[in-house]
Design an enzyme around this catalytic site. Structure first.
Site, PDB file in Angstrom:
ATOM      1  N   CYS A   1     -13.210  69.611  67.101  1.00  0.00           N
ATOM      2  CA  CYS A   1     -12.027  69.935  67.907  1.00  0.00           C
ATOM      3  C   CYS A   1     -11.179  71.013  67.231  1.00  0.00           C
ATOM      4  CB  CYS A   1     -11.218  68.649  68.096  1.00  0.00           C
ATOM      5  SG  CYS A   1      -9.550  68.871  68.710  1.00  0.00           S
TER       6      CYS A   1
ATOM      7  N   CYS B   1      -7.667  69.877  66.375  1.00  0.00           N
ATOM      8  CA  CYS B   1      -7.702  68.918  65.261  1.00  0.00           C
ATOM      9  C   CYS B   1      -7.855  69.644  63.929  1.00  0.00           C
ATOM     10  CB  CYS B   1      -8.862  67.941  65.439  1.00  0.00           C
ATOM     11  SG  CYS B   1      -8.784  66.966  66.956  1.00  0.00           S
TER      12      CYS B   1
END
Length: 137
Positions: A47, A50
């Site tokens: 991600c 992230c």
């Protein structure tokens, strides 16, 4: 040359005094977050958001002892059942947990904002996750 080496060693010593206390939450230990105060990040290594959050989250975790909280993260790729248990639908998702009461953190994603959220107890103004959605239900 001596000064360069001395400076390098001093930098290593200073860097070595700040230890991150980032707890990895898995299917086996997730119930630990039901006791005490926690900030828990759900993330996936693939991600982009992230990965962008990771340095701030890591730095925030070095404040865990001073703030008297636990800072943790859940890798949803290795513990996929927890994303369902915690009803995570977007990444990264951050929860504040105090003695089993869950609140979703929706503030800025930087170390200072995390610290202020805890120090000023801003989490008290956030509606807890409904009991029917609580991960231990």
């Amino acid at each position: 040359m001596k000064y360069i080496l001395l400076t390098y060693l001093l930098c290593l010593a200073v860097a070595g005094t700040t230890h991150a206390k980032l707890v990895q939450i898995t299917e086996d230990n997730w119930r630990d977050v039901l006791t005490g105060e926690w900030m828990v990040e759900f993330f996936a290594p693939w991600c982009p958001a992230c990965r962008a959050l990771q340095p701030a989250w890591q730095e925030f975790s070095t404040w865990s002892e001073d703030l008297e909280i636990n800072v943790a993260q859940v890798d949803v790729t290795t513990s996929p059942g927890l994303s369902g248990r915690f009803m995570v639908t977007a990444l990264p998702t951050i929860f504040h947990v105090k003695n089993g009461i869950f609140r979703q953190y929706r503030g800025a994603r930087d170390k200072d904002s995390f610290i202020v959220y805890i120090e000023d107890k801003k989490w008290q103004a956030v509606e807890p996750v409904s009991d029917w959605k609580a991960p231990d239900s």
